[in-house]
Design an enzyme around this catalytic site. Structure first.
Site, PDB file in Angstrom:
ATOM      1  N   SER A 149       0.763  -1.355  -0.130  1.00  0.00           N
ATOM      2  CA  SER A 149      -0.178  -0.056   0.054  1.00  0.00           C
ATOM      3  C   SER A 149       0.726   1.082  -0.136  1.00  0.00           C
ATOM      4  O   SER A 149       1.490   0.926  -0.723  1.00  0.00           O
ATOM      5  CB  SER A 149      -0.479  -0.554   0.915  1.00  0.00           C
ATOM      6  OG  SER A 149      -1.653   1.294   1.274  1.00  0.00           O
ATOM      7  N   ASP A 301      -2.785   6.524  -4.039  1.00  0.00           N
ATOM      8  CA  ASP A 301      -1.801   5.184  -3.416  1.00  0.00           C
ATOM      9  C   ASP A 301      -1.133   4.318  -4.553  1.00  0.00           C
ATOM     10  O   ASP A 301      -1.683   3.915  -5.628  1.00  0.00           O
ATOM     11  CB  ASP A 301      -1.717   4.853  -1.686  1.00  0.00           C
ATOM     12  CG  ASP A 301      -3.223   3.966  -2.465  1.00  0.00           C
ATOM     13  OD1 ASP A 301      -3.734   3.127  -3.372  1.00  0.00           O
ATOM     14  OD2 ASP A 301      -2.882   2.915  -0.939  1.00  0.00           O
ATOM     15  N   ASP A 305      -5.822   1.429  -4.084  1.00  0.00           N
ATOM     16  CA  ASP A 305      -6.671   1.374  -3.707  1.00  0.00           C
ATOM     17  C   ASP A 305      -7.309   2.464  -2.667  1.00  0.00           C
ATOM     18  O   ASP A 305      -8.693   2.515  -2.139  1.00  0.00           O
ATOM     19  CB  ASP A 305      -6.788   0.620  -2.539  1.00  0.00           C
ATOM     20  CG  ASP A 305      -5.772   0.299  -1.420  1.00  0.00           C
ATOM     21  OD1 ASP A 305      -5.334   1.322  -1.233  1.00  0.00           O
ATOM     22  OD2 ASP A 305      -5.803  -0.812  -0.285  1.00  0.00           O
TER      23      ASP A 305
END
Length: 575
Positions: A149, A301, A305
């Site tokens: 992430s 990001d 997501d």
């Protein structure tokens, strides 16, 4: 330095022929030059948190490497074979722009195929939401995304998705962890059956884009779309593979991409952190917007997501909305569209989390739909969709800049959310309004809710102990008054209790256990403490609110709410 025997036992196991020569050489080097790093690399096994397994890349049981991921994959393979007897098992695998994501994805594909499982492997990096979509589209039993992430460049991770397209939830997560922990590294099969590995790309991209446009478009006139000046940055991440194409397919023609951040790069060279929650991450995009007179700035990001949105305030200045604000704007818009279409009949729901704005509950009440509130992480919203098939999911989000439109994707989805927020902005501009004014109108209708997050980083073994002690103190020595307001109720999700601080009555909480504490104050303020499941951090979430009688008074009310948050933080000694 003295290293505990249990750690040395793990180290010695990694110096056996089960592990390749390079791994053994790296460990020997650490033993002589950096025993502290050796201890950090082996003192525990990496665990599944709210977003799967995430950690620093390197050798050792507490690191992301081919062996820790291979063991996960072997355990998952064993669990799937037992769970779906007699079926031809299928998994989908995607990966992001991070260092080693492509090679680790191939390792994972190899292990699955070595266990007789058919693998659909994306031929290049793709957004995480596309994996969730592809899993369902291809009728797979499970899916994996290699991503960390928005974590720093030295991190990577392993997110596991189940048949419904959502991330692992109970009881599967615990059962799979038990299978993984019972395995020896020597049981991992790394030799691929290449006949079982099928590469996927354009066909899935097109299906995903088509689905996104169908789910997140709402009768915006072509002229309104063409008149919206969008500035977009992928922050060196994977969304560049999907968002420009989706916006074009939906009819948005004035999309200005931040060129310096367009090329995927796991070092994220132009930002301190590739996290759209941080204003600094969107500074280049905001500068471009100011230069060309942009209406809206959107940044995503690395695995696409989550999204950050900046809009012009009442003075025409670009400001970054927080995740609660974008969630409220998007949810209210969806509810209004459903209401106008006559589709709300009491059998719909929106989704949120216990650390997100209570304003979501007000919206649900105003539109006669249910608001289901779960733990942090979109896997819980996806679980609601699965657990309540009699209800239709409209949309939902969480404070950490994630949103989901409908149920075609069962995880937070910056691609769909990006299109949706452009629809709202385009329609607002065409009506002589702005996205920010639409938010202020919601505050007039439902109350002005203001949220703030403090995130304290505590690294290593000592940091973990410090975080644990902070939670123990908040539990065992609870504050009875904060900022002149009495504590009305304390919810403890680890003990599944809700305690009325006036009557001392205790009720049980039905949400799954989690190390989260929430304090509610007399004036409706809410303070939540939660150690992160994926980073060495403890997070404090603050929510305060007040009525707003007119947009003209918004600045004054916001100033009062900001002051209240500042005083709470000072009294809790968190500043």
């Amino acid at each position: 330095m003295h290293i505990e025997q249990t750690i040395l036992d793990k180290v010695n196991e990694w110096l056996t022929p089960t592990f390749d020569n390079q791994t053994q050489e790296d460990i020997k080097e650490m033993m002589t030059t950096s025993p502290k790093d050796l201890e950090e690399s082996f003192f525990k096994n990496l665990e599944f948190g709210t977003g799967g397994m995430r950690g620093i890349m390197g050798v050792g049981t507490n690191r992301i490497n081919k062996y820790t991921l291979g063991k996960n994959t072997k355990g998952l393979s064993n669990y799937m074979i037992k769970s779906f007897p007699g079926e031809q098992l299928k998994v989908a695998i995607a990966y992001d722009c991070r260092h080693n994501s492509d090679t680790l994805a191939k390792v994972v594909a190899d292990v699955f195929s070595a266990n007789g499982i058919h693998v659909y492997l994306f031929s290049d990096m793709r957004p995480t939401p596309e994996l969730s979509f592809a899993l369902k589209y291809l009728n797979c039993h499970a899916g994996i995304v290699l991503t960390a992430s928005h974590n720093p460049p030295e991190y990577n991770g392993y997110k596991v998705y189940w048949q419904d397209g959502g991330q692992l939830v109970p009881p599967q997560d615990k059962e799979i962890i038990e299978v993984i922990e019972a395995l020896n590294y020597s049981e991992i099969k790394f030799e691929a059956n290449e006949n079982l590995i099928e590469y996927i790309d354009v066909a899935i991209d097109e299906a995903f884009a088509k689905s996104t446009v169908e789910n997140a478009s709402f009768n915006t006139p072509a002229a309104a779309k063409e008149n919206l000046k969008i500035v977009y940055t992928s922050l060196h991440g994977t969304s560049i593979k999907a968002i420009p194409g989706v916006l074009a397919k939906a009819g948005y023609t004035d999309v200005n991409i931040v060129a310096e951040q367009e090329v995927p790069n796991g070092d994220f060279p132009t930002v301190k952190s590739p996290n759209p929650e941080e204003p600094e991450a969107l500074s280049m995009a905001i500068a471009l917007s100011d230069k060309i007179g942009g209406d809206i700035v959107i940044g995503t990001d690395p695995d696409s997501d989550r999204l950050g949105v900046a809009v012009r305030d009442t003075d025409g200045k670009m400001i970054l909305l927080n995740g609660n604000q974008t969630m409220v704007i998007m949810t209210a818009f969806l509810l209004e569209q459903w209401k106008r279409a006559g589709k709300i009949n009491g059998k719909q729901f929106i989704g949120s989390t216990i650390v997100s704005t209570p304003m979501m509950l007000e919206l649900a009440s105003g539109y006669n739909v249910e608001c289901k509130v779960g733990l942090t992480g979109f896997k819980w919203i996806a679980k609601f969709i699965k657990d309540f098939p009699e209800l239709t999911f409209i949309g939902g989000g969480e404070e950490s800049f994630g949103f989901m439109v409908g149920d075609a994707v069962r995880d937070k989805d910056a691609v769909g959310a990006c299109l949706l927020v452009c629809e709202i902005a385009a329609q607002a501009k065409a009506a002589g309004s702005t996205l920010y004014k639409e938010l202020l109108n919601l505050y007039v209708d439902f109350g002005f809710y203001k949220e703030h997050l403090i995130s304290l980083t505590k690294k290593g073994i000592s940091g973990m102990q410090e975080i644990n002690q902070m939670m123990i103190d908040l539990r065992e020595n609870p504050m009875s008054e904060i900022n002149g307001q009495r504590v009305v109720c304390i919810e403890d999700y680890e003990n599944s209790t809700s305690k009325n601080m006036f009557t001392q009555e205790i009720e049980s909480i039905s949400i799954p256990k989690s190390n989260v504490l929430i304090y509610y104050l007399e004036d409706g303020s809410k303070i939540c403490a939660r150690p992160s499941g994926t980073e060495p951090k403890i997070k404090f979430y603050f929510s305060v609110n007040a009525p707003l009688d007119a947009i003209e008074n918004a600045k004054e009310v916001e100033k009062q709410l900001d002051e209240k948050i500042k005083n709470i933080i000072a009294e809790m000694q968190l500043s």
